[in-house]
Design a protein around this motif. Structure first.
Motif, PDB file in Angstrom:
ATOM      1  N   ALA A  61      -9.087   0.876  -2.209  1.00 40.15           N
ATOM      2  CA  ALA A  61      -9.326   2.233  -2.712  1.00 40.15           C
ATOM      3  C   ALA A  61      -9.747   2.246  -4.170  1.00 40.15           C
ATOM      4  N   VAL A  62      -9.219   1.325  -4.970  1.00 45.92           N
ATOM      5  CA  VAL A  62      -9.555   1.313  -6.407  1.00 45.92           C
ATOM      6  C   VAL A  62     -10.670   0.334  -6.735  1.00 45.92           C
ATOM      7  N   GLY A  63     -11.177  -0.383  -5.713  1.00 46.74           N
ATOM      8  CA  GLY A  63     -12.303  -1.289  -5.923  1.00 46.74           C
ATOM      9  C   GLY A  63     -11.915  -2.663  -6.452  1.00 46.74           C
ATOM     10  N   TRP A  64     -10.651  -3.044  -6.396  1.00 47.96           N
ATOM     11  CA  TRP A  64     -10.215  -4.370  -6.839  1.00 47.96           C
ATOM     12  C   TRP A  64     -10.658  -5.396  -5.803  1.00 47.96           C
ATOM     13  N   ARG A  65     -11.381  -6.411  -6.262  1.00 47.46           N
ATOM     14  CA  ARG A  65     -11.946  -7.381  -5.332  1.00 47.46           C
ATOM     15  C   ARG A  65     -11.154  -8.691  -5.272  1.00 47.46           C
ATOM     16  N   GLY A  66     -10.132  -8.818  -6.109  1.00 43.94           N
ATOM     17  CA  GLY A  66      -9.244  -9.971  -5.990  1.00 43.94           C
ATOM     18  C   GLY A  66      -9.692 -11.202  -6.734  1.00 43.94           C
ATOM     19  N   PRO A  67      -9.324 -12.339  -6.216  1.00 42.48           N
ATOM     20  CA  PRO A  67      -8.928 -12.589  -4.830  1.00 42.48           C
ATOM     21  C   PRO A  67      -7.511 -12.124  -4.496  1.00 42.48           C
ATOM     22  N   GLY A  68      -6.595 -12.151  -5.461  1.00 45.65           N
ATOM     23  CA  GLY A  68      -5.224 -11.744  -5.173  1.00 45.65           C
ATOM     24  C   GLY A  68      -5.004 -10.268  -5.425  1.00 45.65           C
ATOM     25  N   CYS A  69      -4.005  -9.719  -4.799  1.00 48.38           N
ATOM     26  CA  CYS A  69      -3.586  -8.333  -5.036  1.00 48.38           C
ATOM     27  C   CYS A  69      -2.616  -8.346  -6.214  1.00 48.38           C
ATOM     28  N   PRO A  70      -2.855  -7.510  -7.235  1.00 50.16           N
ATOM     29  CA  PRO A  70      -1.963  -7.507  -8.394  1.00 50.16           C
ATOM     30  C   PRO A  70      -0.631  -6.800  -8.135  1.00 50.16           C
ATOM     31  N   GLY A  71      -0.526  -6.087  -7.027  1.00 50.23           N
ATOM     32  CA  GLY A  71       0.675  -5.311  -6.733  1.00 50.23           C
ATOM     33  C   GLY A  71       0.521  -3.886  -7.219  1.00 50.23           C
ATOM     34  N   HIS A  72       1.179  -2.962  -6.548  1.00 47.97           N
ATOM     35  CA  HIS A  72       1.010  -1.550  -6.852  1.00 47.97           C
ATOM     36  C   HIS A  72       2.331  -0.805  -6.758  1.00 47.97           C
ATOM     37  N   ASP A  73       2.602   0.022  -7.757  1.00 52.39           N
ATOM     38  CA  ASP A  73       3.737   0.939  -7.743  1.00 52.39           C
ATOM     39  C   ASP A  73       3.223   2.291  -7.281  1.00 52.39           C
ATOM     40  N   TYR A  74       3.938   2.918  -6.370  1.00 50.08           N
ATOM     41  CA  TYR A  74       3.579   4.253  -5.900  1.00 50.08           C
ATOM     42  C   TYR A  74       4.796   4.849  -5.216  1.00 50.08           C
ATOM     43  N   ALA A  75       4.677   6.043  -4.713  1.00 50.71           N
ATOM     44  CA  ALA A  75       5.773   6.690  -3.986  1.00 50.71           C
ATOM     45  C   ALA A  75       5.193   7.419  -2.776  1.00 50.71           C
ATOM     46  N   VAL A  76       6.022   7.591  -1.767  1.00 50.37           N
ATOM     47  CA  VAL A  76       5.649   8.348  -0.563  1.00 50.37           C
ATOM     48  C   VAL A  76       6.825   9.235  -0.183  1.00 50.37           C
ATOM     49  N   LEU A  77       6.551  10.215   0.629  1.00 54.52           N
ATOM     50  CA  LEU A  77       7.611  11.026   1.220  1.00 54.52           C
ATOM     51  C   LEU A  77       8.129  10.297   2.460  1.00 54.52           C
ATOM     52  N   PRO A  78       9.392  10.476   2.823  1.00 58.62           N
ATOM     53  CA  PRO A  78       9.906   9.824   4.026  1.00 58.62           C
ATOM     54  C   PRO A  78       9.088  10.236   5.251  1.00 58.62           C
ATOM     55  N   GLY A  79       8.785   9.274   6.092  1.00 62.82           N
ATOM     56  CA  GLY A  79       8.026   9.574   7.297  1.00 62.82           C
ATOM     57  C   GLY A  79       7.493   8.315   7.933  1.00 62.82           C
ATOM     58  N   GLY A  80       6.822   8.494   9.059  1.00 60.57           N
ATOM     59  CA  GLY A  80       6.252   7.360   9.762  1.00 60.57           C
ATOM     60  C   GLY A  80       5.542   7.792  11.028  1.00 60.57           C
ATOM     61  N   HIS A  81       5.230   6.802  11.867  1.00 56.74           N
ATOM     62  CA  HIS A  81       4.422   7.061  13.060  1.00 56.74           C
ATOM     63  C   HIS A  81       5.223   7.783  14.145  1.00 56.74           C
ATOM     64  N   VAL A  82       4.476   8.444  14.989  1.00 55.31           N
ATOM     65  CA  VAL A  82       5.049   9.158  16.131  1.00 55.31           C
ATOM     66  C   VAL A  82       5.108   8.188  17.298  1.00 55.31           C
ATOM     67  N   GLU A  83       6.268   8.076  17.918  1.00 57.03           N
ATOM     68  CA  GLU A  83       6.430   7.169  19.053  1.00 57.03           C
ATOM     69  C   GLU A  83       6.042   7.865  20.361  1.00 57.03           C
ATOM     70  N   ALA A  84       5.762   7.069  21.361  1.00 58.84           N
ATOM     71  CA  ALA A  84       5.361   7.601  22.673  1.00 58.84           C
ATOM     72  C   ALA A  84       6.402   8.579  23.202  1.00 58.84           C
ATOM     73  N   GLY A  85       5.939   9.737  23.671  1.00 60.63           N
ATOM     74  CA  GLY A  85       6.812  10.754  24.236  1.00 60.63           C
ATOM     75  C   GLY A  85       7.547  11.595  23.216  1.00 60.63           C
ATOM     76  N   GLU A  86       7.263  11.396  21.966  1.00 57.91           N
ATOM     77  CA  GLU A  86       7.969  12.083  20.883  1.00 57.91           C
ATOM     78  C   GLU A  86       7.066  13.165  20.288  1.00 57.91           C
ATOM     79  N   THR A  87       7.632  14.304  19.939  1.00 52.26           N
ATOM     80  CA  THR A  87       6.852  15.334  19.252  1.00 52.26           C
ATOM     81  C   THR A  87       6.768  14.969  17.766  1.00 52.26           C
ATOM     82  N   MET A  88       5.873  15.628  17.067  1.00 53.79           N
ATOM     83  CA  MET A  88       5.743  15.417  15.623  1.00 53.79           C
ATOM     84  C   MET A  88       7.063  15.759  14.929  1.00 53.79           C
ATOM     85  N   ALA A  89       7.662  16.870  15.314  1.00 49.53           N
ATOM     86  CA  ALA A  89       8.921  17.295  14.682  1.00 49.53           C
ATOM     87  C   ALA A  89      10.035  16.293  14.959  1.00 49.53           C
ATOM     88  N   GLU A  90      10.120  15.804  16.188  1.00 50.00           N
ATOM     89  CA  GLU A  90      11.136  14.802  16.516  1.00 50.00           C
ATOM     90  C   GLU A  90      10.940  13.534  15.696  1.00 50.00           C
TER      91      GLU A  90
END
Length: 186
Positions: A69-98
Motif C-alpha cells: 500500500a505504501v509502495g515499499w519494495r523491500g526486499p524485507g518488510c520494515p514492520g508496521h505499527d497500526y490499530a484495528v477494531l476487534p473483528g474477523g471473518h464470518v464463518e459458514a452458517g453464521e450471520t454478520m452479527a453473530e
C-alpha cells in the motif's frame, strides 16, 4: 475494487432489513469466490473506543499488504505499527452479527450484543460491516488466536482510544477514523 454484491446493505431499510441483506450478501460473496466478509465490533466506553494495537513484520515486503500500500519494495518488510477494531471473518452458517459477537468474545473475552449496524465498507479489499455493541460485560483481555499468535514480530495489545488517539495509532482502515470521530461527537 471489491464491494458488496448488489450494493451497500447499510444504505437502505430498517436495521432488521439491513442485517438480512448483509447476511444474504455474505452468501453471495462466498458463492462468487469473493473474499469472506469481515464483521467488526465497535465497543464504546464514554469517549473511548476499544482497539487492538498491532505491530506486524513480514519476512519480505511482497508478503505485506502495508508495504504494498505504501509502495515499499523491500526486499524485507520494515514492520508496521497500526490499530484495528476487534473483528474477523464470518464463518459458514453464521450471520454478520453473530460473527461480530463471536469475534469480540474470542479476541477480548467481552460479552455483548449487537445494537445496530453503524456502517459498511472495505477492510483490505474485504467487505466489512461495523456493528455498535451494547450491554458489554467483562473486562477486555487479549485472548484466542490473537493471544496465541502474540510474538515480537506479530504483536497484539488491547487499548482504549479517544478520537485524538486514532490517527497516531494508525487505525486501519483510515475511513473508520472519520466514522468514529462522528460517533464519538467530534
Amino acid at each position: 475494487m471489491l464491494s458488496w454484491p448488489d450494493g451497500d446493505p447499510a444504505q437502505r431499510g430498517t436495521p432488521e432489513e439491513v442485517l438480512m441483506r448483509a447476511e444474504t450478501a455474505v452468501e453471495r460473496c462466498k458463492d462468487r469466490g469473493m473474499p469472506v466478509p469481515r464483521a467488526v465490533s465497535v465497543v464504546l466506553d464514554g469517549p473511548r473506543v476499544l482497539v487492538i494495537k498491532r505491530f506486524r513484520c513480514h519476512r519480505t515486503a511482497v508478503e505485506c499488504a502495508v508495504c504494498a500500500a505504501v509502495g515499499w519494495r523491500g526486499p524485507g518488510c520494515p514492520g508496521h505499527d497500526y490499530a484495528v477494531l476487534p473483528g474477523g471473518h464470518v464463518e459458514a452458517g453464521e450471520t454478520m452479527a453473530e460473527a461480530a459477537v463471536r469475534e469480540l468474545r474470542e479476541e477480548t473475552t467481552l460479552i455483548a450484543r449487537v445494537e445496530h449496524v453503524l456502517w459498511t465498507g472495505l477492510h483490505n479489499d474485504r467487505p466489512a460491516t461495523y456493528f455498535l455493541m451494547a450491554d458489554v460485560e467483562g473486562h477486555a483481555r487479549l485472548s484466542g488466536p490473537e493471544a496465541e499468535a502474540n510474538a515480537p514480530d506479530n504483536r497484539f495489545e488491547l487499548c482504549w482510544a479517544t478520537v485524538d488517539d486514532l490517527n497516531p495509532l494508525g487505525l486501519h482502515p483510515a475511513e473508520a477514523r472519520q466514522r468514529l470521530a462522528g460517533l464519538l461527537g467530534r
